[in-house]
Design a protein around this motif. Structure first.
Motif, PDB file in Angstrom:
ATOM      1  N   GLU A  68      37.057  34.788  38.038  1.00  0.00           N
ATOM      2  CA  GLU A  68      36.316  35.091  39.260  1.00  0.00           C
ATOM      3  C   GLU A  68      37.326  35.520  40.320  1.00  0.00           C
ATOM      4  OE1 GLU A  68      32.949  31.618  38.602  1.00  0.00           O
ATOM      5  OE2 GLU A  68      34.807  31.160  39.675  1.00  0.00           O
ATOM      6  N   LEU A  69      37.067  36.632  40.969  1.00  0.00           N
ATOM      7  CA  LEU A  69      37.985  37.184  41.954  1.00  0.00           C
ATOM      8  C   LEU A  69      38.199  36.215  43.124  1.00  0.00           C
ATOM      9  CD1 LEU A  69      39.681  39.691  42.678  1.00  0.00           C
ATOM     10  CD2 LEU A  69      37.686  40.538  43.939  1.00  0.00           C
ATOM     11  N   GLN A  70      39.456  35.954  43.430  1.00  0.00           N
ATOM     12  CA  GLN A  70      39.812  35.055  44.526  1.00  0.00           C
ATOM     13  C   GLN A  70      40.857  35.651  45.470  1.00  0.00           C
ATOM     14  OE1 GLN A  70      38.272  32.051  45.136  1.00  0.00           O
ATOM     15  NE2 GLN A  70      36.923  32.712  43.485  1.00  0.00           N
ATOM     16  N   TYR A  71      41.448  36.788  45.087  1.00  0.00           N
ATOM     17  CA  TYR A  71      42.465  37.405  45.937  1.00  0.00           C
ATOM     18  C   TYR A  71      42.435  38.914  45.753  1.00  0.00           C
ATOM     19  CZ  TYR A  71      46.882  38.281  48.313  1.00  0.00           C
ATOM     20  OH  TYR A  71      47.835  38.734  49.191  1.00  0.00           O
ATOM     21  N   ARG A  72      42.412  39.620  46.852  1.00  0.00           N
ATOM     22  CA  ARG A  72      42.541  41.082  46.856  1.00  0.00           C
ATOM     23  C   ARG A  72      43.375  41.421  48.069  1.00  0.00           C
ATOM     24  NH1 ARG A  72      38.850  45.888  45.722  1.00  0.00           N
ATOM     25  NH2 ARG A  72      40.435  47.513  45.566  1.00  0.00           N
ATOM     26  N   CYS A 106      38.497  41.067  49.730  1.00  0.00           N
ATOM     27  CA  CYS A 106      38.117  40.355  48.514  1.00  0.00           C
ATOM     28  C   CYS A 106      36.610  40.086  48.453  1.00  0.00           C
ATOM     29  CB  CYS A 106      38.878  39.031  48.457  1.00  0.00           C
ATOM     30  SG  CYS A 106      38.596  38.091  46.959  1.00  0.00           S
ATOM     31  N   LYS A 133      33.172  38.758  38.940  1.00  0.00           N
ATOM     32  CA  LYS A 133      33.767  38.587  37.611  1.00  0.00           C
ATOM     33  C   LYS A 133      34.642  39.787  37.248  1.00  0.00           C
ATOM     34  CE  LYS A 133      32.856  35.642  34.904  1.00  0.00           C
ATOM     35  NZ  LYS A 133      33.546  34.408  34.557  1.00  0.00           N
ATOM     36  N   ALA A 134      35.747  39.504  36.567  1.00  0.00           N
ATOM     37  CA  ALA A 134      36.652  40.555  36.107  1.00  0.00           C
ATOM     38  C   ALA A 134      36.001  41.329  34.968  1.00  0.00           C
ATOM     39  CB  ALA A 134      37.968  39.944  35.633  1.00  0.00           C
ATOM     40  N   PHE A 136      44.481  42.291  42.181  1.00  0.00           N
ATOM     41  CA  PHE A 136      43.271  41.507  41.993  1.00  0.00           C
ATOM     42  C   PHE A 136      43.694  40.162  41.396  1.00  0.00           C
ATOM     43  CE2 PHE A 136      42.045  45.884  41.951  1.00  0.00           C
ATOM     44  CZ  PHE A 136      40.751  45.956  42.430  1.00  0.00           C
ATOM     45  N   TYR A 141      42.532  36.488  39.975  1.00  0.00           N
ATOM     46  CA  TYR A 141      41.376  35.780  39.426  1.00  0.00           C
ATOM     47  C   TYR A 141      41.725  34.342  39.091  1.00  0.00           C
ATOM     48  CZ  TYR A 141      39.345  40.389  38.981  1.00  0.00           C
ATOM     49  OH  TYR A 141      38.854  41.637  39.257  1.00  0.00           O
ATOM     50  N   TYR A 147      36.861  48.206  38.152  1.00  0.00           N
ATOM     51  CA  TYR A 147      37.460  47.236  39.076  1.00  0.00           C
ATOM     52  C   TYR A 147      37.322  47.656  40.536  1.00  0.00           C
ATOM     53  CZ  TYR A 147      39.463  44.062  35.670  1.00  0.00           C
ATOM     54  OH  TYR A 147      39.619  43.112  34.692  1.00  0.00           O
TER      55      TYR A 147
END
Length: 184
Positions: free
Chosen positions: A131-135, A8, A13-14, A124, A126, A115
């Protein structure tokens, strides 16, 4: 061949998009995003990794919707090389499985590239500010979608919905590589 996405990149930003859904309508990220968070899942029809977790993903999407987290699925595979991932087949799968989320067709593959999607499934997660918080992966079963496995995506997105931040320890998903057009 299996592919594994990177870890992650917290806060990224997405990227916005506008894609045709299996319902025949054009959907944008701002139209679909959830009030507490959004999961964007790159999936497809043919991948055995996706097939193994699809029922769990459907249940998880329903559960997450109950806490204000929306799930969006996107298929970016080249339908010329993998006809089972074509738009009509996507629509049929969405109807048959009664998807509780939008299933979008990324025919140009631009969204997957923006992405940085690597495989199917690739998740992904958000926060409300996109805002990305998990991958990470769907659950602790890895690729098997076994009942009773620790629901890592759900747990992470519950944390995101409550705090705006995801867990710092995440296990990447694994799946079939995205089938890029004109790939050698």
């Amino acid at each position: 061949m299996a592919a594994i996405p990177p870890v992650c990149d917290f806060g990224l930003k997405a990227p916005d998009f506008h894609l045709k859904g299996t319902d025949g309508l054009i959907h944008g990220l701002d139209d679909l995003k959830g009030p507490k968070g959004t999961v964007i899942a790159f999936i497809c029809n043919h991948c055995p990794y996706v097939q193994a977790i699809l029922d769990s993903l459907i249940q998880d999407a329903r559960d997450l919707a109950g806490i204000g987290v929306t799930t969006i699925a996107i298929c970016s595979n080249d339908a010329a090389s993998h006809p089972e991932d074509g738009f009509e087949q996507m629509a049929e799968l969405a109807r048959r499985k009664e998807f509780p989320f939008a299933y979008l067709h990324d025919e140009s593959q631009e969204v997957a590239r923006h992405y940085g999607a690597i495989c199917t499934p690739d998740f992904f997660g958000y926060n409300a500010r996109l805002e990305l918080q998990y991958r990470g992966r769907l659950d602790a079963s890895g690729k098997a979608g076994k009942p009773g496995a620790k629901r890592e995506l759900v747990l992470a997105m519950r944390e995101v919905a409550l705090t705006g931040e995801g867990p710092r320890e995440q296990t990447p998903s694994i799946g079939c590589s995205i089938k890029w057009k004109n790939a050698a």
